[in-house]
Design an enzyme around this catalytic site. Structure first.
Site, PDB file in Angstrom:
ATOM      1  N   THR B 201      10.131  19.757  35.747  1.00 15.33           N
ATOM      2  CA  THR B 201       9.934  19.117  34.205  1.00 15.33           C
ATOM      3  C   THR B 201       9.138  17.377  34.505  1.00 15.33           C
ATOM      4  O   THR B 201      10.062  16.644  34.478  1.00 15.33           O
ATOM      5  CB  THR B 201      11.093  18.755  33.557  1.00 15.33           C
ATOM      6  OG1 THR B 201      12.414  19.760  33.816  1.00 15.33           O
ATOM      7  CG2 THR B 201      10.719  18.393  32.353  1.00 15.33           C
ATOM      8  N   THR B 415      25.599  15.744  28.054  1.00 16.97           N
ATOM      9  CA  THR B 415      27.761  15.149  27.597  1.00 16.97           C
ATOM     10  C   THR B 415      27.033  13.702  27.309  1.00 16.97           C
ATOM     11  O   THR B 415      26.124  13.236  27.495  1.00 16.97           O
ATOM     12  CB  THR B 415      28.444  15.922  28.164  1.00 16.97           C
ATOM     13  OG1 THR B 415      27.949  15.174  28.859  1.00 16.97           O
ATOM     14  CG2 THR B 415      28.990  16.847  28.200  1.00 16.97           C
TER      15      THR B 415
END
Lengths: 415, 415
Positions: B201, B415
């Site tokens: 990434t 999260t």
């Protein structure tokens, strides 16, 4: 044990583990003692067969193969038999050059002399710190403290004395009936850290009282190792000392096992059962691990492809950290499949986490994040299922989560 | 800048970085704004060339290649020119199927319409969470907020808007004289996590005002990427979205660069200088990293072999954790060399940690553990030198240490 049921189960290729250890097969004794390489804990282990046993071994593929491996190889090549095994922990005798080899040979000779067998009937293993010379005089003294194998026989001592950073002892046992005789297979192992496909700082010792042809034993161990010990990974590193050694002393009295024997397949499945159990225990005890991860890949183009995908997932730091974080992050699973190096059709892939489907035909499946998170929180063994919808290749790999403690342990191992 | 000295330095193949960014080359503008994909931070970046620029790109090898990469590929293949680049962070538009492709195409079209150029002059990039559909309406609104490129021109905004878990912006710049003209090369990048050889990434955008033939640019970018971006690793994972894009708009007015041009090599070295600087910044900003690790391997059988060894060391969790723990644990370096997959003679290997020799001819060298530990404690860039004493293959790889924070960040990214 109900041997009829046992045999029935084996026919179905299921087998089951029983209580037992490397000393469960007839004619094997083992023990462990403290000789002073470590500060306190047991650090010298021995294994003895009442008669010379047919032997086979698989060694690390790391190019820096440690001296003890060369000595064990030399022993097995010299006649295919091993009667005694001497193992020290705390020092790997690796990257120790000529002196290291001299020490490994000395360790073999001293143990052979002490128990009164030929040198070539002895196998040697070491595990621990790399690059320091073996304190051979401590090992020699330790050998002299082995006074009565029958009195000192204690498989747990053996299992304990081979450990390094492991947090629990590892053993497994099973049995089956062959030619009306009960054949038993036992095993002990150590792992923890540097555990990877192609074997890392892991040692496994398998004993059996089966009567078996050496070539067949050798071939069988290689196959089973590929499907068990070579399918675990803790941190992707492989080590200098890894060895899987199997000894078969024939005490069960069955007719010689070869691939032509009707019970050959059942026997091999039992060896696999023991090795798989040990492999999973090693993965579960990966440094700092809190969870065992099992990745099952099916319907790949080949078993080889399935293995690559399974290992890629179980070896991904991001997947491992997500599982530690109890986060059903399927994106990282997908990424690991994508860089595994096999050809595949991304639009045909299904992924499940335990009972929860996460991905169908390469696209996110509407799963309950709460339930999936709950699954990760509630279970000590986390299963990931991947269906590549290509052909019939299957594989299973095992690993563990990546935790703060992994970093802690490995940031300060030597000091 | 003293351009004579600069040219002299480049003749010696040294080059040096100067202050600057992707907007330093003539005719490039860039900026970034907030469109609501992230909670607060800038998340939509644009890059604009006053004239269509010759373009080349290298993409991730992950099989789950995200839709934006397909769209950029389509644009470049259609005429070899790019005039505008639109990048969003916060959502990778990966594993999003047909709808994802539709959104990436829409992102291209909306930006093209807004700035009044043909669709095929637009490149598209996305980075962030995998598997959620792009909030395309937010991006459309964001594009409408781009009112005046000259007024909104701010390279730092661009550098900021492409970040995900990065902790700092990344840019580099250099220049050289070609045909009496000053040619400038600038770059911006994002990385952090999932960064590995073969690109993860990470996004990198290189701009230059050089006049250059497309084939030559393409070939040069591939070569440079192999020696820079493909030589960094943070965690061994590769991602779905990585792209290195280079735009050359010819505004400097030099004669067209091809490999036959006398300044070809100097130009390529300058592109490499910028890419290498960005690659090192990415590695240094690996998730949770506290140190940059540089591994230099020399005298391998081939450059390919040297690369394998360098990557194996810099990718080893055990080496990375040891460096975090400021522990000169050469045993782990040796192990990583040993499983790198190349043929080598263990008795010919020399290893140094910064100025301290740890291993000579494959055996431990008596180094001062205190001094070596001190070196690890005092430096932010840790250098490991490996000499294989075989032939003339060389390579350099970069990575970072493995820390508690890596686990923390990756155990709870979603999260």
């Amino acid at each position: 044990m109900n041997s009829v049921n046992q045999v029935d189960m084996l026919k179905e290729n299921k087998g089951s583990l029983i209580d037992g250890s490397i000393t469960s097969p007839l004619g094997f004794l083992a023990g462990g003692l403290f000789c002073g390489i470590k500060r306190k804990r047991l650090d010298l282990a021995w294994l003895y067969s009442e008669v010379p046993a047919t032997a086979a071994a698989v060694y690390t593929t790391n190019l820096f193969q440690a001296p003890p491996l060369k000595v064990t190889q030399d022993s097995i090549q010299s006649g295919g038999k091993i009667q005694g095994v001497i193992v020290n922990s705390g020092n790997a005798n690796a990257c120790t050059g000529e002196e290291g080899l001299k020490n490994a040979l000395l360790m073999r000779r001293k143990f052979a002399e002490h128990i009164g067998v030929r040198e070539h009937l002895i196998a040697v293993s070491s595990t621990g710190i790399i690059g320091e010379q073996l304190p051979i005089e401590k090992i020699e003294k330790g050998i002299l403290n082995m006074t009565d194998f029958y009195q000192q026989n204690d498989a747990t001592d053996f299992e304990t004395a081979i450990l390094t950073t492991d947090t629990f002892v590892k053993h497994a046992c099973t049995e089956l009936e062959i030619d009306g005789k009960t054949v038993t297979i036992g095993g002990a192992a150590k792992g923890s850290g540097m555990i990877h496909p192609n074997m890392a700082t892991m040692l496994a010792f398998i004993t059996t009282d089966a009567n078996i042809q050496q070539d067949a034993l050798n071939q069988s161990l290689k196959k089973v190792t590929d499907e068990t010990f070579n399918m675990i990974t803790v941190d992707g590193d492989t080590s200098t000392n890894d060895t899987v050694l199997i000894l078969a002393n024939g005490k069960a009295g069955n007719k010689e096992l070869t691939p032509a024997h009707p019970k050959w397949h059942a026997f091999e499945q039992c060896v696999k059962l023991v090795c798989q159990s040990l492999a999973k225990q090693i993965a579960r005890d990966g440094e700092g691990a809190t969870k065992l991860i099992e990745v099952q890949v099916k319907s790949a183009e080949s078993d080889q492809d399935a293995k690559k995908v399974a290992k890629s997932i179980v070896g991904s730091n991001l997947v491992k950290a997500a599982i530690y974080g109890e986060d059903p992050n399927w994106g990282r699973i997908i990424a690991a499949i994508g860089y595994s190096g096999i050809e595949l059709d991304p639009t045909k892939i299904n992924v499940s986490l335990g009972p929860y489907k996460l991905l169908e035909n390469g696209l996110p499946y509407p799963f309950s994040e709460k339930e999936a998170t709950n699954y990760l929180q509630q279970n000590e063994t986390i299963q990931i299922f991947v269906d590549l919808s290509a052909a019939s290749g299957n594989a299973v790999a095992w690993g563990c989560d990546l935790t703060y403690d992994y970093v802690k342990i490995n940031a300060s191992y030597r000091t």
